[in-house]
Design a protein around this motif. Sequence first.
Motif, PDB file in Angstrom:
ATOM      1  N   HIS A 118       0.827  -1.205   0.000  1.00  0.00           N
ATOM      2  CA  HIS A 118       0.000   0.000   0.000  1.00  0.00           C
ATOM      3  C   HIS A 118       0.863   1.257   0.000  1.00  0.00           C
ATOM      4  CE1 HIS A 118      -3.530  -2.430   1.859  1.00  0.00           C
ATOM      5  NE2 HIS A 118      -3.610  -2.402   0.546  1.00  0.00           N
ATOM      6  N   SER A 119       1.906   1.259   0.834  1.00  0.00           N
ATOM      7  CA  SER A 119       2.797   2.417   0.908  1.00  0.00           C
ATOM      8  C   SER A 119       3.512   2.650  -0.420  1.00  0.00           C
ATOM      9  CB  SER A 119       3.827   2.211   2.013  1.00  0.00           C
ATOM     10  OG  SER A 119       4.774   3.259   2.028  1.00  0.00           O
ATOM     11  N   GLY A 125       2.253   7.291  -6.706  1.00  0.00           N
ATOM     12  CA  GLY A 125       1.252   8.262  -7.121  1.00  0.00           C
ATOM     13  C   GLY A 125      -0.120   7.676  -7.348  1.00  0.00           C
ATOM     14  N   THR A 126      -0.322   6.434  -6.901  1.00  0.00           N
ATOM     15  CA  THR A 126      -1.638   5.818  -7.054  1.00  0.00           C
ATOM     16  C   THR A 126      -2.660   6.572  -6.209  1.00  0.00           C
ATOM     17  OG1 THR A 126      -0.599   3.670  -7.388  1.00  0.00           O
ATOM     18  CG2 THR A 126      -2.950   3.673  -6.843  1.00  0.00           C
ATOM     19  N   GLU A 127      -3.746   6.962  -6.813  1.00  0.00           N
ATOM     20  CA  GLU A 127      -4.741   7.777  -6.121  1.00  0.00           C
ATOM     21  C   GLU A 127      -5.474   6.982  -5.045  1.00  0.00           C
ATOM     22  OE1 GLU A 127      -8.882  10.196  -7.092  1.00  0.00           O
ATOM     23  OE2 GLU A 127      -7.620   9.480  -8.720  1.00  0.00           O
ATOM     24  N   ARG A 128      -5.796   5.758  -5.351  1.00  0.00           N
ATOM     25  CA  ARG A 128      -6.603   4.971  -4.424  1.00  0.00           C
ATOM     26  C   ARG A 128      -5.775   3.839  -3.827  1.00  0.00           C
ATOM     27  NH1 ARG A 128     -12.476   2.324  -5.998  1.00  0.00           N
ATOM     28  NH2 ARG A 128     -13.060   1.598  -3.913  1.00  0.00           N
ATOM     29  N   ALA A 129      -5.025   4.160  -2.783  1.00  0.00           N
ATOM     30  CA  ALA A 129      -4.227   3.176  -2.062  1.00  0.00           C
ATOM     31  C   ALA A 129      -4.412   3.431  -0.575  1.00  0.00           C
ATOM     32  CB  ALA A 129      -2.760   3.270  -2.453  1.00  0.00           C
ATOM     33  N   ALA A 130      -4.458   2.369   0.202  1.00  0.00           N
ATOM     34  CA  ALA A 130      -4.822   2.482   1.613  1.00  0.00           C
ATOM     35  C   ALA A 130      -3.741   3.156   2.449  1.00  0.00           C
ATOM     36  CB  ALA A 130      -5.130   1.096   2.171  1.00  0.00           C
ATOM     37  N   TYR A 131      -4.172   4.159   3.237  1.00  0.00           N
ATOM     38  CA  TYR A 131      -3.317   4.778   4.239  1.00  0.00           C
ATOM     39  C   TYR A 131      -3.876   4.396   5.605  1.00  0.00           C
ATOM     40  CZ  TYR A 131      -0.258   8.261   6.371  1.00  0.00           C
ATOM     41  OH  TYR A 131       0.707   8.869   7.126  1.00  0.00           O
ATOM     42  N   CYS A 132      -3.243   4.845   6.689  1.00  0.00           N
ATOM     43  CA  CYS A 132      -3.644   4.438   8.043  1.00  0.00           C
ATOM     44  C   CYS A 132      -5.146   4.610   8.280  1.00  0.00           C
ATOM     45  CB  CYS A 132      -2.869   5.238   9.084  1.00  0.00           C
ATOM     46  SG  CYS A 132      -1.078   5.202   8.862  1.00  0.00           S
ATOM     47  N   THR A 159     -13.787  -3.902   5.796  1.00  0.00           N
ATOM     48  CA  THR A 159     -12.804  -2.828   5.623  1.00  0.00           C
ATOM     49  C   THR A 159     -11.997  -3.022   4.343  1.00  0.00           C
ATOM     50  OG1 THR A 159     -12.629  -2.535   8.027  1.00  0.00           O
ATOM     51  CG2 THR A 159     -10.825  -1.676   6.685  1.00  0.00           C
ATOM     52  N   CYS A 160     -11.504  -4.240   4.141  1.00  0.00           N
ATOM     53  CA  CYS A 160     -10.701  -4.528   2.946  1.00  0.00           C
ATOM     54  C   CYS A 160     -11.546  -4.477   1.674  1.00  0.00           C
ATOM     55  CB  CYS A 160     -10.043  -5.898   3.064  1.00  0.00           C
ATOM     56  SG  CYS A 160      -8.868  -6.042   4.429  1.00  0.00           S
ATOM     57  N   ASN A 161     -12.787  -4.932   1.787  1.00  0.00           N
ATOM     58  CA  ASN A 161     -13.645  -5.024   0.603  1.00  0.00           C
ATOM     59  C   ASN A 161     -14.162  -3.681   0.111  1.00  0.00           C
ATOM     60  OD1 ASN A 161     -13.563  -7.795   0.098  1.00  0.00           O
ATOM     61  ND2 ASN A 161     -15.081  -8.217   1.684  1.00  0.00           N
ATOM     62  N   LYS A 171     -10.061  -4.316 -11.490  1.00  0.00           N
ATOM     63  CA  LYS A 171      -9.616  -4.318 -12.889  1.00  0.00           C
ATOM     64  C   LYS A 171      -8.445  -3.365 -13.102  1.00  0.00           C
ATOM     65  CE  LYS A 171     -11.340  -3.728 -17.609  1.00  0.00           C
ATOM     66  NZ  LYS A 171     -12.531  -3.397 -18.450  1.00  0.00           N
ATOM     67  N   GLU A 172      -8.526  -2.171 -12.515  1.00  0.00           N
ATOM     68  CA  GLU A 172      -7.472  -1.164 -12.681  1.00  0.00           C
ATOM     69  C   GLU A 172      -6.135  -1.641 -12.128  1.00  0.00           C
ATOM     70  OE1 GLU A 172      -8.840   2.373 -10.843  1.00  0.00           O
ATOM     71  OE2 GLU A 172     -10.128   2.963 -12.528  1.00  0.00           O
ATOM     72  N   HIS A 173      -6.190  -2.393 -11.037  1.00  0.00           N
ATOM     73  CA  HIS A 173      -4.955  -2.835 -10.385  1.00  0.00           C
ATOM     74  C   HIS A 173      -4.594  -4.277 -10.729  1.00  0.00           C
ATOM     75  CE1 HIS A 173      -6.129   0.681  -8.027  1.00  0.00           C
ATOM     76  NE2 HIS A 173      -4.871   0.777  -7.660  1.00  0.00           N
TER      77      HIS A 173
END
Length: 421
Positions: A118-119, A125-132, A159-161, A171-173
């Motif tokens: 995720h980090s 620069g991935t817009e949709r990636a999990a932060y804390c 949470t993950c889903n 699909k994007e990832h």
Amino acid sequence: MKWREERSKAWMFLWGVLPIFLIFGWMIGVAWSDNSLCLGCHQDESLKKQDVRGRSISLFVSEAGFKNSVHGSISCSDCHTRIKDDVHAEGGKKAANKSVNCGTCHREAEKEYLQGLHSKMIMKGTERAAYCYDCHGKHNIQGSKNPKSMIHVSNIDKTCNRCHADAVFVKEHALGAAIPKEEFKESVHGKTGEITCTNCHGSHSLRSLIDPKSSIFRSNIPQTCGSCHSDITKQFTESVHGTLAARGRSDSPTCTTCHGFHGIKAKIDPDSPVHERRIAMTTCPQCHAAERISKEYRITTVPVKSYYDSFHGLSYRGGDTFSANCASCHGVHDILSSADPKSMIHKDNLQKTCGNCHPGASENFAIGKMHSVPSIKGEEFGEKVVGWVRIIYILLIVAVIGGLTFFNFMDWLRKTIDRAH
């Protein structure tokens, strides 16, 4: 004298502990006096702002939710350290510079997170990636043992889903054609509720499946599954499959090769790859009947073909689930080479192995080659004899049935001509 000493100790303890409570109470009071300034604006549910992409973001903070969170006793400025004066309240430049660094307090978690997938996605620069806050929440963070927590065992899949059950995100990832949520929900793990995403993938140090340090990297899967299935993992690691997997062979089977990934089902489920009706039809043949694998590892595909032509195979293909399949003779997780004295198919153990289905089987019962295809070009004399006998039988069948068919046709033709006259 004794009571005076005890009273003296009591006063010393009181004067030693009381200042600590006073200081702690003062700190809480200061914190909430500071928080009251922030909440004076942020309790407004209509308070919003636009980000750099023009999207509207709510700035509302629930005072009750924050007070009841694990951070309820600290000040807003402890996390929002870059907001220092009234310029923020007036909408100045400092208002936008408000990033929160959770690693200030949670250093070990941050260290793991920075090594995770995720980090790295955020750094790219991935817009949709999990932060804390995507997993833990923002101002209403609860402890992992609290049923209301986003990371409680009963809520982790939800949470993950939020990302991984989104078809567009998947699909994007390039996360696969199937959505893990649907498969996992119907799996044995999903139905028990005791196993969640983090048990297999990890939490802060979540890594890609092609990362050698990942818990789901091919050669690490047995150890990951072994955290729950320790006895089975021990059997597997000592087997021929486990030995090859430990050496890093990309084609060697691991737990997921036979059982599946997110949609692992019980062996009694007809859709399970390890169901007794599928073991010899699809699961084992996916490797042992594959031409590329047979050439690369120099293994023959004869056992699969010979099994299908044998009494066991014909009965099994006919629907008899009591007939012997691959696992009946070779084992399940503890499959060993025929040269290993502990193997079920070692020459000294064949009588016992066959005796599981054929009580009273003698030593002569299992004498001879098990997986053999009759051929006049066979390596053994017995195979050549059976091959010639098979050819003779085929010729006799063709001659007898063909001769009778020809005789009956000619007889019918003669009688038809006679009737015509």
